[in-house]
Design an enzyme around this catalytic site. Structure first.
Site, mmCIF file in Angstrom:
data_model
loop_
_atom_site.group_PDB
_atom_site.id
_atom_site.type_symbol
_atom_site.label_atom_id
_atom_site.label_comp_id
_atom_site.label_asym_id
_atom_site.label_seq_id
_atom_site.Cartn_x
_atom_site.Cartn_y
_atom_site.Cartn_z
ATOM 1 N N ASP A 35 74.676 -53.641 59.160
ATOM 2 C CA ASP A 35 75.525 -54.384 58.546
ATOM 3 C C ASP A 35 76.482 -55.255 59.575
ATOM 4 O OD1 ASP A 35 74.317 -53.320 56.496
ATOM 5 O OD2 ASP A 35 76.397 -52.605 55.418
ATOM 6 N N TYR A 38 74.124 -57.701 61.253
ATOM 7 C CA TYR A 38 74.263 -58.986 60.233
ATOM 8 C C TYR A 38 75.222 -59.749 60.127
ATOM 9 C CZ TYR A 38 72.786 -61.644 56.336
ATOM 10 O OH TYR A 38 72.494 -62.373 55.381
ATOM 11 N N ASP A 39 76.622 -59.212 60.115
ATOM 12 C CA ASP A 39 77.877 -59.917 59.973
ATOM 13 C C ASP A 39 77.980 -60.783 61.383
ATOM 14 O OD1 ASP A 39 77.965 -58.879 57.485
ATOM 15 O OD2 ASP A 39 79.646 -57.492 58.226
ATOM 16 N N SER A 84 61.119 -60.232 23.604
ATOM 17 C CA SER A 84 61.190 -58.913 24.177
ATOM 18 C C SER A 84 59.686 -58.195 23.993
ATOM 19 C CB SER A 84 62.396 -58.267 23.866
ATOM 20 O OG SER A 84 62.242 -58.058 22.446
ATOM 21 N N LEU A 85 59.879 -56.993 24.323
ATOM 22 C CA LEU A 85 58.401 -56.105 24.153
ATOM 23 C C LEU A 85 58.592 -55.311 23.047
ATOM 24 C CD1 LEU A 85 57.859 -55.586 27.862
ATOM 25 C CD2 LEU A 85 56.590 -56.831 26.348
ATOM 26 N N GLU A 116 53.111 -51.480 35.480
ATOM 27 C CA GLU A 116 54.546 -52.028 36.249
ATOM 28 C C GLU A 116 55.574 -51.264 35.726
ATOM 29 O OE1 GLU A 116 53.480 -56.365 35.757
ATOM 30 O OE2 GLU A 116 55.711 -56.361 34.749
ATOM 31 N N LYS A 118 59.243 -50.700 34.267
ATOM 32 C CA LYS A 118 60.191 -51.466 33.549
ATOM 33 C C LYS A 118 61.479 -51.124 34.221
ATOM 34 C CE LYS A 118 61.528 -52.265 28.637
ATOM 35 N NZ LYS A 118 63.063 -52.065 28.783
ATOM 36 N N ASP A 120 65.530 -51.522 34.753
ATOM 37 C CA ASP A 120 66.585 -51.539 33.724
ATOM 38 C C ASP A 120 67.774 -52.059 34.231
ATOM 39 O OD1 ASP A 120 67.618 -50.607 31.435
ATOM 40 O OD2 ASP A 120 68.001 -48.547 31.948
ATOM 41 N N ARG A 139 69.509 -63.655 29.393
ATOM 42 C CA ARG A 139 68.412 -63.619 28.144
ATOM 43 C C ARG A 139 69.205 -64.255 26.898
ATOM 44 N NH1 ARG A 139 66.805 -60.332 24.215
ATOM 45 N NH2 ARG A 139 64.867 -60.677 23.624
ATOM 46 N N TYR A 225 59.096 -60.215 37.239
ATOM 47 C CA TYR A 225 57.914 -59.461 36.637
ATOM 48 C C TYR A 225 56.957 -60.339 35.864
ATOM 49 C CZ TYR A 225 61.021 -59.643 32.655
ATOM 50 O OH TYR A 225 61.997 -59.905 31.709
ATOM 51 N N LYS A 288 50.632 -54.574 30.643
ATOM 52 C CA LYS A 288 50.223 -55.732 30.034
ATOM 53 C C LYS A 288 48.656 -56.189 30.443
ATOM 54 C CE LYS A 288 54.355 -57.690 31.898
ATOM 55 N NZ LYS A 288 55.211 -57.997 33.048
ATOM 56 N N LYS A 312 58.451 -46.227 27.130
ATOM 57 C CA LYS A 312 59.539 -45.731 27.541
ATOM 58 C C LYS A 312 59.707 -44.334 28.010
ATOM 59 C CE LYS A 312 62.950 -49.005 25.673
ATOM 60 N NZ LYS A 312 64.249 -48.978 25.622
ATOM 61 N N CYS A 406 99.914 -28.311 39.366
ATOM 62 C CA CYS A 406 98.796 -28.814 40.351
ATOM 63 C C CYS A 406 98.207 -27.412 40.743
ATOM 64 C CB CYS A 406 99.388 -29.520 41.424
ATOM 65 S SG CYS A 406 97.829 -29.703 42.659
ATOM 66 N N CYS A 409 99.133 -27.241 44.716
ATOM 67 C CA CYS A 409 100.303 -27.176 45.277
ATOM 68 C C CYS A 409 101.331 -26.681 44.435
ATOM 69 C CB CYS A 409 100.654 -28.402 45.903
ATOM 70 S SG CYS A 409 101.135 -29.896 44.898
ATOM 71 N N CYS A 424 99.027 -34.916 39.997
ATOM 72 C CA CYS A 424 99.924 -34.072 40.914
ATOM 73 C C CYS A 424 100.624 -35.357 41.504
ATOM 74 C CB CYS A 424 99.129 -33.400 41.974
ATOM 75 S SG CYS A 424 100.402 -32.645 43.047
ATOM 76 N N CYS A 429 100.847 -32.952 48.686
ATOM 77 C CA CYS A 429 99.693 -31.957 48.090
ATOM 78 C C CYS A 429 98.657 -32.136 49.167
ATOM 79 C CB CYS A 429 99.309 -32.503 46.752
ATOM 80 S SG CYS A 429 98.060 -31.243 46.122
HETATM 81 S S1 IVH Z 1 57.598 -58.430 30.354
HETATM 82 C C1 IVH Z 1 56.742 -61.756 27.832
HETATM 83 N N1 IVH Z 1 57.761 -56.492 32.482
HETATM 84 O O1 IVH Z 1 62.340 -55.379 29.514
HETATM 85 C C2 IVH Z 1 57.177 -60.759 28.825
HETATM 86 N N2 IVH Z 1 59.517 -56.999 30.827
HETATM 87 O O2 IVH Z 1 61.948 -55.815 26.209
HETATM 88 C C3 IVH Z 1 58.181 -59.911 28.132
HETATM 89 N N3 IVH Z 1 61.479 -55.734 31.763
HETATM 90 O O3 IVH Z 1 64.221 -58.071 28.106
HETATM 91 C C4 IVH Z 1 58.974 -59.050 29.300
HETATM 92 N N4 IVH Z 1 60.808 -54.622 33.561
HETATM 93 O O4 IVH Z 1 64.016 -57.911 30.742
HETATM 94 C C5 IVH Z 1 58.293 -57.371 31.197
HETATM 95 N N5 IVH Z 1 57.938 -55.205 34.232
HETATM 96 C C6 IVH Z 1 58.577 -55.994 33.334
HETATM 97 C C7 IVH Z 1 59.929 -55.478 32.807
HETATM 98 C C8 IVH Z 1 60.483 -56.108 31.642
HETATM 99 C C9 IVH Z 1 61.895 -54.863 32.799
HETATM 100 C C10 IVH Z 1 62.808 -56.037 30.663
HETATM 101 C C11 IVH Z 1 62.645 -57.274 30.388
HETATM 102 C C12 IVH Z 1 62.780 -57.478 28.720
HETATM 103 C C13 IVH Z 1 62.660 -56.253 28.248
HETATM 104 C C14 IVH Z 1 61.446 -56.105 27.396
#
Ligand code: IVH
Length: 680
Positions: A35, A38-39, A84-85, A116, A118, A120, A139, A225, A288, A312, A406, A409, A424, A429
C-alpha cells in the site's frame, strides 16, 4: 528530451502503472506492491499533475474522487428495468426449473447453463458510453434508482475508460471484502456507530453515501454479472462475460458452463465448498440459460426472467453448548460478554466463541450458562447466537449477571449517558492499557508485527510498559529478562518498534485511538495538520476551527480532538513520541480532492476576505497555494490594487489572471477548473 517532456512521459507511465496495480489489487486480488509503494506512486503522479496540469489525463486515478458532498442523491430512470430473480433453496426445484426451460424451448433443443456465484452486495446499473464510465444507479424500485456515478467512479476496479467505444449497459454487484469490513467496523465502533451486521449492508450503505471522498476509502469492488448488449457481442452469456473481462472490466471470473443437471450439481457443490475461501460473501448460485437466443425465446414473467434462477445456500448454522460466559474489557474500557462454546465446525472454521454484545442482548435471548444454543454465520464475521433450546434445560440454569466491578482492575463500572455498554473508567486498568498498545501496533496503525498480544500482556504485567511511548524505551536488555524471550527475538522486537517510527502521521493518529477518530478520520485529520509537530502546536480554539472544517467531522469528533489536545496527559504522551522521533520523517501529503485539484493558485492584491482564509478555501477545494507566481502556477487570483509585475509574471508562465468572483465560481465547482483555462 526537455524536463517538461520527461514529466509528460512519466505521467503517462504512472497512470498506466497505477491502473495495472488497481487491476491486480481489486480484480485479481493479487497485488505486487505494498500500500505504501502504491501511495508513493500516486503521490508522485499527483505532484506531477499539479506541476503540469495540461497533461493530466482524463482517466488518471487522481480523477476518481472529485466534487463536493451532495445534500441528496437524485433519482434516475434505469436504462432498462432491473428485475430480480426467482429463487429456490432446493435442488429438486432447480431440476424443475431446468424442465420448465426445456419445455419452453423447442423440443429436442440442447440447453447449456451458465452457473455463477450469487454475490451478496448492492446491485447497480453501470453505463459506459464512448468508452467512458458515464453513469450508474442503484437498483431502487427496479424502474429507477439513485444516481451514484460519483461513488462508482471511486471504485478502483472499474476502469474510467475502456477501449471498446460501443455503448455498454452492465449489471454488477458492488461488494465489500470481509477483511475490509473488519476495518470499517472497527472504525465505526470508534465513532460510536453500530457496526454493519454484514458486508451486504456495508456495501449498499456505502454506495448511497453523499460524500464520494468517504466512499473512496471503503474499498468497494464491483463485479459485473450481466451485459445487456450481450447478444450483439457474442452468442452466449459466458462468452460475453469473458469478452468484457478482456476490456479490463471486473467480472467474478467464476462462471462455469454446464451441459446437464449432473454437471450443474457438481459445479454447485464445488461452489458451496469453496464459498468460505472467497474474500467476499456469496449467498448462493445463479443458474442462467447460456445462449441469448434461447433466453429470448423464454422471455420473462412480470417479475422474473424465465431463463435464470437463484439457488440460495441456507445460512450456515450449528448447535453447541454455552460452557461459560466471560467478560472482556476492551481498550475503551467497554465490557463485552462473550460466550465460551463447546468447539463446533461452522462454515469452514471451528467456532468456540460468540459475542453476546451486551446484557440486554443476553436477556432478550434468555441465554443461560450451560444452555444448548444454535449459532449462525450468515455473512457476519463473528458468529451469532440465534436461539436457545430451552427445552433441553435440566432444572433452572444459572442466569448471567454483568459484573458491577471491572473484572480486571476491580474499579466500579460506569454507564455513560444513553449507552448500553458498561465501562471500566480506570485509564490505568491493565486491560485498557493492553488494548491500547495492541491497537497501536495493529497493521492498519503503526504496524509493529513483532508485538503480539501475548508479549504485550507480559510487558504490561511486568511493568515494563504503561503506555505506547514506553515501547520506544524498550531495550534488548530489558526484553531479554522476559520469560521465553531469546536474544534474537528481543532484537527483532526492538528493531520492529524502531522501524515503526517511520510510519506516517495518519497511522500514528489512528494508533492513538482518540475517541471517534478511526482510520478514515485520522487520515483526514493528518492531512489537515500535516505533522505531529504542527498538531501539537494547535491550541484549543485553533483545533476547533481546523477540525470543524474537515468534511464529515461532526460535533462529537471535534469535541474529542479538542479534548485530546488539551488534556495534559495526552499532550505529554505526544511530546514524548515526538522526542523519540515518531512520524517525523514523513509529513502527510495534502490529498484533498475538489474542484481545484491539480491547480496551483497564487493570491495577490486586496480581497474581500482575509488572505489566510482565501488560502484555506483553496486548499479545501483541493488546490495548492503559492506566494509567488512560478512555473506551474495555474491561476493568479488578483484582488484590487495589483501591480503590473505580478500580472506580467502570470502571463509569462501561462497562468490565468482571475477576479475574486471568478475564483468563487471555480472553487464552488460552478465553473470547471482545469489546466489554467476557464471552461463554461
Ligand atoms: S442475474 C436479469 N447474476 O441477485 C438478470 N444477479 O434477485 C438478473 N446478483 O438483484 C440478475 N449475483 O443484484 C444475477 N451472478 C449474478 C448475481 C446476481 C448477485 C443479485 C442481483 C439481483 C439479485 C437477484
Amino acid at each position: 528530451m526537455s524536463k517538461a517532456q520527461a514529466a509528460n512521459l512519466r505521467i503517462q507511465q504512472l497512470v498506466q502503472e497505477l491502473r495495472a496495480h488497481d487491476y491486480r489489487y481489486y480484480v485479481l486480488d493479487d497485488p505486487t506492491i505494498s500500500d505504501q509503494q502504491y501511495d508513493a506512486l500516486y503521490r508522485e503522479l499527483g505532484e506531477l499533475e499539479r506541476e503540469h496540469p495540461q497533461w493530466r489525463l482524463p482517466d488518471s486515478p487522481t480523477a476518481r474522487v472529485g466534487g463536493k458532498p451532495r445534500s441528496a442523491l437524485r433519482t434516475l430512470k434505469h436504462h432498462s428495468r432491473m428485475i430480480s430473480l426467482d429463487n429456490t433453496y432446493s435442488q429438486t426445484e432447480l431440476l424443475e426449473f431446468m424442465r420448465r426451460v426445456e419445455q419452453g424451448l423447442h423440443s429436442g433443443s440442447e440447453v447449456e447453463y451458465c452457473l455463477e456465484p450469487k454475490l451478496d452486495g448492492g446491485s447497480v446499473e453501470i453505463l459506459y458510453r464512448d468508452g467512458q464510465l458515464a453513469g450508474g444507479t442503484t437498483r431502487g424500485d427496479g424502474e429507477s434508482g439513485e444516481d451514484i456515478i460519483d461513488n462508482l467512479r471511486t471504485i478502483r476496479s472499474l476502469p474510467l475508460t475502456i477501449e471498446d467505444k460501443r455503448p455498454l449497459t452492465l449489471r454488477a454487484e458492488v461488494v465489500i471484502y470481509r477483511r475490509d469490513l473488519e476495518a470499517i467496523n472497527e472504525e465505526r465502533a470508534e465513532q460510536g456507530e453500530a457496526p454493519f451486521a454484514n458486508p451486504r449492508n456495508a456495501a449498499s450503505g456505502s454506495l448511497r453515501m453523499l460524500d464520494p471522498r468517504i466512499v473512496a476509502k471503503r474499498r468497494l469492488r464491483a463485479f459485473i454479472y450481466q451485459v445487456l448488449e450481450g447478444p450483439s457481442i457474442a452468442p452466449t452469456h459466458a462468452a460475453t462475460l469473458d469478452y468484457v473481462a478482456t476490456l479490463g472490466l471486473p467480472t467474478h471470473g467464476k462462471h462455469r458452463v454446464c451441459k446437464d443437471s449432473k454437471e450443474l450439481e457438481a459445479a454447485l457443490n464445488e461452489l458451496n465448498a469453496l464459498r468460505a475461501e472467497y474474500p467476499y460473501e456469496i449467498d448462493g448460485a445463479v443458474v442462467k440459460v447460456n445462449a441469448f437466443a434461447q433466453q429470448q425465446i423464454l422471455g420473462e414473467t412480470a417479475k422474473f426472467p424465465r431463463w435464470a434462477i437463484a439457488y440460495k445456500f441456507g445460512a450456515e448454522r450449528a448447535e453447541t453448548r454455552v460452557m461459560d460466559i466471560i467478560v472482556q474489557v476492551g481498550r475503551t474500557g467497554a465490557l463485552t460478554p462473550v460466550a465460551v462454546l463447546e468447539p463446533v465446525p461452522l462454515a469452514g472454521t471451528t467456532v468456540s466463541r460468540a459475542s453476546l454484545h451486551n446484557a440486554d442482548h443476553i436477556e432478550t435471548l434468555d441465554i443461560r450458562l450451560g444452555d444448548r444454543v444454535v449459532i449462525e454465520k450468515a455473512g457476519e464475521i463473528i458468529p451469532q447466537v440465534v436461539s436457545v433450546d430451552t427445552q433441553a434445560r435440566s432444572g433452572e440454569p444459572r442466569r448471567f449477571v454483568m459484573p458491577t466491578r471491572c473484572p480486571v482492575c476491580d474499579t466500579p463500572v460506569e454507564k455513560r449517558g444513553e449507552e448500553v455498554a458498561l465501562r471500566c473508567p480506570n485509564p490505568a486498568c491493565p486491560a485498557v492499557i493492553k488494548g491500547a498498545i495492541f491497537h497501536f501496533s495493529r497493521r492498519f496503525a503503526m504496524d509493529i508485527d513483532q508485538l503480539g498480544f501475548v508479549l504485550i500482556e507480559q510487558l504490561v504485567d511486568q511493568g515494563l510498559v504503561r503506555d505506547v511511548a514506553d515501547l520506544y524505551e524498550l531495550s534488548v536488555e530489558s526484553l531479554s529478562k522476559l520469560e521465553r524471550m531469546a536474544d534474537k527475538s528481543a532484537r527483532n522486537v526492538v528493531s520492529a518498534i524502531a522501524a515503526s517510527k517511520e510510519r506516517t502521521f495518519d497511522r500514528l493518529l489512528t494508533g492513538l485511538g482518540i475517541e471517534h477518530i478511526g482510520q478514515v478520520a485520522a487520515k483526514q485529520l493528518a492531512e489537515e495538520a500535516h505533522s505531529l509537530e504542527a498538531f501539537l502546536g494547535w491550541d484549543e480554539p485553533t483545533a476547533r476551527t481546523r477540525v470543524a472544517g474537515i468534511a464529515g467531522f461532526g460535533p462529537k469528533m471535534i469535541e474529542s480532538v479538542a479534548a485530546y489536545l488539551t488534556d495534559h496527559k495526552s499532550r505529554a504522551l505526544l511530546q514524548r513520541l515526538q522526542a523519540f522521533g515518531v512520524s517525523r520523517a514523513q509529513p502527510v501529503h495534502v490529498g484533498v480532492e475538489g474542484p481545484l485539484s491539480g491547480n496551483s493558485v497564487c493570491v495577490t492584491g486586496v480581497l474581500s476576505k482575509k488572505r489566510e482564509d482565501v488560502h484555506e478555501l483553496i486548499r479545501q477545494a483541493g488546490g495548492t497555494v503559492h506566494d509567488k507566481v512560478k512555473q506551474g502556477t495555474t491561476y493568479l487570483l488578483a484582488g484590487e490594487k495589483v501591480g503590473k509585475a505580478k500580472t506580467d509574471a502570470a502571463k509569462k508562465v501561462g497562468a490565468q489572471v482571475i477576479t475574486e468572483e471568478q475564483f468563487e465560481a471555480l472553487r464552488s465547482g460552478r465553473v470547471v477548473a482545469s489546466a489554467g483555462t476557464l471552461k463554461k
